[in-house]
Design a protein around this motif. Structure first.
Motif, short mmCIF file in Angstrom:
data_model
loop_
_atom_site.label_atom_id
_atom_site.label_comp_id
_atom_site.label_asym_id
_atom_site.label_seq_id
_atom_site.Cartn_x
_atom_site.Cartn_y
_atom_site.Cartn_z
N GLU A 7 0.71 -1.12 -0.04
CA GLU A 7 -0.09 -0.10 -0.07
C GLU A 7 0.77 1.10 -0.02
O GLU A 7 1.94 1.40 0.82
CB GLU A 7 -0.88 0.04 1.14
CG GLU A 7 -1.81 1.12 1.29
CD GLU A 7 -2.72 1.09 2.51
OE1 GLU A 7 -3.64 2.07 2.67
OE2 GLU A 7 -2.61 0.08 3.40
N ILE A 8 0.70 2.26 -0.92
CA ILE A 8 1.32 3.41 -1.01
C ILE A 8 0.71 4.53 -0.94
O ILE A 8 -0.33 4.92 -1.40
CB ILE A 8 2.18 3.65 -2.36
CG1 ILE A 8 3.14 2.14 -2.62
CG2 ILE A 8 2.94 4.71 -2.38
CD1 ILE A 8 3.56 2.16 -3.95
N ASN A 17 6.17 19.82 -1.56
CA ASN A 17 6.93 18.55 -1.58
C ASN A 17 6.06 17.18 -1.39
O ASN A 17 5.08 17.42 -0.83
CB ASN A 17 8.00 18.41 -0.26
CG ASN A 17 9.26 18.89 -0.75
OD1 ASN A 17 9.45 20.15 -0.51
ND2 ASN A 17 10.22 18.20 -1.14
N TYR A 18 6.54 16.03 -1.76
CA TYR A 18 5.82 14.89 -1.53
C TYR A 18 6.56 13.67 -0.96
O TYR A 18 8.01 13.78 -1.25
CB TYR A 18 5.29 14.31 -2.90
CG TYR A 18 4.03 14.96 -3.33
CD1 TYR A 18 2.85 15.25 -2.40
CD2 TYR A 18 4.15 15.61 -4.65
CE1 TYR A 18 1.70 15.72 -3.00
CE2 TYR A 18 3.02 16.21 -5.05
CZ TYR A 18 1.83 16.58 -4.56
OH TYR A 18 0.52 16.95 -4.81
N ALA A 19 6.23 13.22 0.18
CA ALA A 19 6.81 12.06 0.66
C ALA A 19 5.97 10.69 0.51
O ALA A 19 4.59 10.89 0.22
CB ALA A 19 6.98 12.22 2.06
N PHE A 20 6.38 9.77 0.67
CA PHE A 20 5.60 8.52 0.17
C PHE A 20 5.73 7.40 1.19
O PHE A 20 6.63 7.08 1.70
CB PHE A 20 5.91 7.74 -1.13
CG PHE A 20 5.87 8.80 -2.25
CD1 PHE A 20 4.57 9.19 -2.65
CD2 PHE A 20 6.71 9.63 -2.67
CE1 PHE A 20 4.50 10.20 -3.84
CE2 PHE A 20 6.77 10.63 -3.64
CZ PHE A 20 5.55 10.90 -4.11
N LEU A 21 4.65 6.89 1.91
CA LEU A 21 4.55 5.80 2.85
C LEU A 21 4.22 4.51 2.05
O LEU A 21 3.32 4.61 1.52
CB LEU A 21 3.94 6.08 4.11
CG LEU A 21 4.16 6.97 5.10
CD1 LEU A 21 3.02 7.36 6.11
CD2 LEU A 21 5.45 6.27 5.83
N LEU A 22 5.05 3.56 2.35
CA LEU A 22 4.81 2.22 1.78
C LEU A 22 4.50 1.16 2.86
O LEU A 22 5.41 1.30 4.15
CB LEU A 22 6.06 1.60 1.20
CG LEU A 22 6.56 2.39 -0.10
CD1 LEU A 22 7.23 3.45 0.14
CD2 LEU A 22 7.30 1.40 -1.26
N LEU A 30 9.55 4.76 4.41
CA LEU A 30 9.14 6.24 4.02
C LEU A 30 10.21 6.32 2.91
O LEU A 30 11.40 6.20 3.10
CB LEU A 30 9.33 6.94 5.20
CG LEU A 30 9.18 8.63 4.71
CD1 LEU A 30 7.59 8.90 4.46
CD2 LEU A 30 9.74 9.44 5.94
N VAL A 31 9.89 6.98 1.87
CA VAL A 31 10.63 7.60 0.67
C VAL A 31 10.65 9.24 1.08
O VAL A 31 9.71 9.88 0.67
CB VAL A 31 10.13 7.20 -0.79
CG1 VAL A 31 11.19 7.87 -1.73
CG2 VAL A 31 9.99 5.79 -0.92
N ALA A 104 9.73 -5.99 2.89
CA ALA A 104 8.60 -7.01 3.14
C ALA A 104 8.27 -8.00 2.08
O ALA A 104 7.25 -8.23 1.37
CB ALA A 104 7.18 -6.20 3.28
N GLY A 105 9.39 -8.69 1.57
CA GLY A 105 9.66 -9.51 0.64
C GLY A 105 9.57 -9.12 -0.88
O GLY A 105 9.82 -9.91 -1.69
#
Length: 257
Positions: A7-8, A17-22, A30-31, A104-105
């Motif tokens: 899930e992103i 700005n944008y950050a991205f949680l995975l 986090l990116v 996570a694999g």
């Protein structure tokens, strides 16, 4: 046993700005870390613990939130480019072009996309059809060439353009409306670009992010990916020029736009 789907989440930070949680398999990455507060708010709302931070480059608007995240989530690991380790916050894992690591694999492939900065990296997750490009390839644009050369940036963009069409591009800023206006000065008759520019206007008016996009969209509309095309060279009066020279001309025009 099948891998959990990633899930992103796209998180607006700072002014643009944008950050991205995975999140997958009970782990969260986090990116980039432009600022801590909005990221921590989402983590709290979701009940997630932050395990990893992946940094694309050293600019302050991509790393400034890291101390606050470390304080709230002690023990997280930070991954960044070995080539830029001296300018990045302390790294737990140093990586370079063509390296890979697991989340996570899922395999996470590292791409050197230098140009905006020397040592800028992108993170490609083939199983999620996702690539996190920060300030290299952007929605309808690319980052300014601050440290590298136009040739270096063209090489980096060409590397990203070679990914599959369905790859989703998670870039680092909400610059798309301005990028669209500029793109139309390069290809005013590009029907796909005209339609996308109108869509971008609707998104901005509704307060919705225009990021992410797909690589297919970028190939069809992003002037910085289209520098090799004969029709773009004709438009610029550069029919016999090298692709990287055409890119350099487009980038120069954007810098003055």
């Amino acid at each position: 046993m099948p891998m959990d789907q990633i899930e992103i989440l796209t998180i607006p930070c700072r002014e643009d700005n944008y950050a991205f949680l995975l999140h997958a398999g009970g782990r969260t990455a986090l990116v980039d870390a432009p600022e801590a507060r909005p990221i921590l708010e989402v983590l709290t709302k979701r009940g997630w613990r932050l395990d990893e931070v992946w940094l694309t480059h050293h600019h302050l608007d991509h790393v400034d939130g890291l101390p606050g995240l470390r304080a709230a989530h002690p023990g997280l690991t930070v991954t960044g480019a070995a080539a830029d380790a001296k300018r990045l916050p302390d790294l737990d894992q140093q990586v370079g072009d063509a390296d890979s690591f697991a989340f996570a694999g899922h395999d996470v492939e590292v791409l050197d996309v230098s140009g905006h900065t020397v040592g800028h990296i992108a993170f490609h997750i083939p199983s999620a059809e996702a690539v996190f490009t920060a300030d290299s390839l952007m929605a309808l644009g690319c980052g300014r060439v601050f440290e590298g050369t136009p040739e270096m940036m063209w090489t980096s963009l060409s590397k990203l353009a070679a990914l599959p069409d369905d790859t989703v591009i998670y870039s680092g800023h909400e610059y798309t409306a301005t990028n669209a206006r500029f793109a139309l000065t390069i290809e005013p008759d590009n029907e796909a670009l005209i339609a996308r520019a109108e869509k971008v206007q609707r998104y901005v008016a509704a307060g919705q992010p225009t990021v992410p996009s797909t690589l297919a969209e970028e190939r069809a509309t992003n002037p910085f990916l289209r520098a090799a095309l004969p029709e773009v060279k004709v438009q610029l009066g550069m029919v016999n020029s090298e692709d990287s020279s055409v890119f350099a001309e487009i980038r120069s025009r954007k810098d003055q736009f």
